[in-house]
Design a protein around this motif. Structure first.
Motif, short mmCIF file in Angstrom:
data_model
loop_
_atom_site.label_atom_id
_atom_site.label_comp_id
_atom_site.label_asym_id
_atom_site.label_seq_id
_atom_site.Cartn_x
_atom_site.Cartn_y
_atom_site.Cartn_z
N ARG A 94 -5.72 -1.30 -11.23
CA ARG A 94 -5.08 -1.44 -9.92
C ARG A 94 -3.57 -1.51 -10.02
NH1 ARG A 94 -8.02 0.76 -6.83
NH2 ARG A 94 -7.00 -0.24 -5.06
N ARG A 153 0.84 2.78 -7.66
CA ARG A 153 0.93 4.22 -7.87
C ARG A 153 2.37 4.70 -7.88
NH1 ARG A 153 -3.48 5.67 -3.33
NH2 ARG A 153 -2.27 4.04 -2.29
N SER A 169 -4.04 5.82 4.26
CA SER A 169 -3.53 4.67 3.53
C SER A 169 -4.64 3.78 2.98
CB SER A 169 -2.59 3.83 4.41
OG SER A 169 -3.31 3.19 5.45
N HIS A 170 -5.86 3.93 3.50
CA HIS A 170 -6.99 3.13 3.03
C HIS A 170 -7.62 3.72 1.77
CE1 HIS A 170 -6.85 0.60 6.57
NE2 HIS A 170 -6.86 1.67 7.34
N TYR A 171 -7.18 4.90 1.36
CA TYR A 171 -7.66 5.50 0.11
C TYR A 171 -6.79 4.95 -1.02
CZ TYR A 171 -10.46 8.80 2.81
OH TYR A 171 -11.38 9.37 3.65
N LYS A 172 -7.34 4.06 -1.81
CA LYS A 172 -6.55 3.29 -2.77
C LYS A 172 -6.66 3.78 -4.22
CE LYS A 172 -5.19 0.30 0.36
NZ LYS A 172 -3.79 0.22 0.80
N GLU A 173 -7.35 4.89 -4.47
CA GLU A 173 -7.57 5.28 -5.86
C GLU A 173 -6.27 5.64 -6.56
OE1 GLU A 173 -9.70 8.78 -3.68
OE2 GLU A 173 -9.10 6.74 -3.14
N THR A 174 -6.29 5.43 -7.89
CA THR A 174 -5.14 5.74 -8.73
C THR A 174 -5.09 7.21 -9.08
OG1 THR A 174 -5.17 3.51 -9.69
CG2 THR A 174 -4.02 5.21 -10.94
#
Length: 314
Positions: free
Chosen positions: A302, A305, A176-181
């Motif tokens: 940001r 997603r 969940s800490h991987y925030k890339e689009t």
């Protein structure tokens, strides 16, 4: 006992959904009766903005059997985002979540082995195809080439693994800490680094309906994977530029020597070819760099997603 959830992305799956649901319900019933999973385990379908009766069928399944739940996205966001939505929505509800496609080409009979490996201490268990005999020669060749190219570019992926895997709550929380689009799940999950293992299985053919990954989408996914996981294409441009620069120095020296020895010959073919070659190379380089700049642009926005419109729970 393990509280196991299934995350199943769906897009226009009305032709296979009831048959798949029946098989999954039977499998879950067998696992519950044998004490392998807890009785409050759930099967969750994620509707990725389907245009057919997929969501209607999911709602009916939920009303008929409480083991089924449904998540409806506000619009179509693509398979990877729909799957990500399921994983992130369910991460605090289950001990472990298995992701699998709605057509059940992946073997549900390896659920037992996945759970056993999870209970033995694995946070991620990958479903890996033992062979690809059900694929056409073209698909088999391109798929295996894709995995090898990714490996050469420095991206860590599991060979012959797609998105059939078990992830523990701890692994999902870390993910969940991987925030890339721009996401490519089969390449991102190994980055977590927790203890993992594999189970092998043979993939069956699709029972009905059409594949949601035709050649165009497969190529787009492959390119997404390469550019999301590695910067090697840009480095290759640098090396290619250096090689061409060195060749040009050699050609300059050759031209000067030829001039002084009187061996110069005027020719348009070599000039024309070099112009076209360098022009094409420059356009290719600009395109690859532009692809990375475009990804930076999307990441900087940001934007969410996915957006959940409805969640059918108990």
């Amino acid at each position: 006992m393990t509280k196991l959830y299934l995350a199943i992305p769906c897009y226009n799956e009305e032709e296979v959904l009831r048959d798949s649901a029946s098989k999954l319900a039977q499998k879950y019933n067998d696992m519950m009766n044998s004490g392998k999973i807890s009785s409050d385990s759930k099967i969750v379908f994620i509707d990725d903005g389907s245009k057919d009766r997929t969501w209607e069928i999911i709602a009916q399944l939920h009303s008929e059997n409480p083991v089924f739940q449904g998540i409806k996205l506000s619009r179509n966001r693509g398979h990877q985002n729909a799957l990500l939505c399921g994983l992130m929505t369910l991460r605090n509800k289950a001990d472990a979540v298995i992701s699998i496609d709605a057509d059940l080409q992946d073997d549900i009979n390896v659920f037992d082995e996945m759970v056993e490996k999870y209970e033995a201490g694995c946070d991620v268990v990958y479903g890996v195809r033992s062979k690809r005999e059900t694929d056409t020669f073209f698909k088999r060749f391109t798929a295996e080439a894709f995995y090898k190219i990714l490996e050469k570019l420095g991206a860590k992926v599991i060979f012959n693994h797609a998105d059939f895997r078990l992830m523990s709550r701890r692994a999902l929380e870390a993910f969940s800490h991987y925030k890339e689009t721009n996401i490519f799940l089969r390449g991102m999950v190994p980055l977590i680094g927790y203890k993992s293992d594999i189970v092998t299985y043979e993939r069956s053919e699709r029972l009905a309906g059409e594949s949601k990954y035709p050649l165009k989408k497969m190529l787009a996914l492959a390119w997404e994977g390469i550019t999301s996981l590695s910067i090697q294409p840009i480095r290759l441009i640098t090396w290619l530029g250096l090689i061409i620069f060195l060749i040009s120095l050699i050609m300059i020296i050759y031209s000067i020597i030829s001039h002084f020895v009187g061996a110069t010959v005027s020719g348009w073919a070599s000039t024309l070819c070099s112009i076209w070659a360098l022009g094409g190379l420059q356009l290719l380089a600009i395109g690859i760099i532009g692809e990375y700049i475009g990804k930076i642009y999307l990441e900087a926005k940001r934007r969410p997603r996915f957006i959940v419109e409805t969640f059918l729970e108990d």
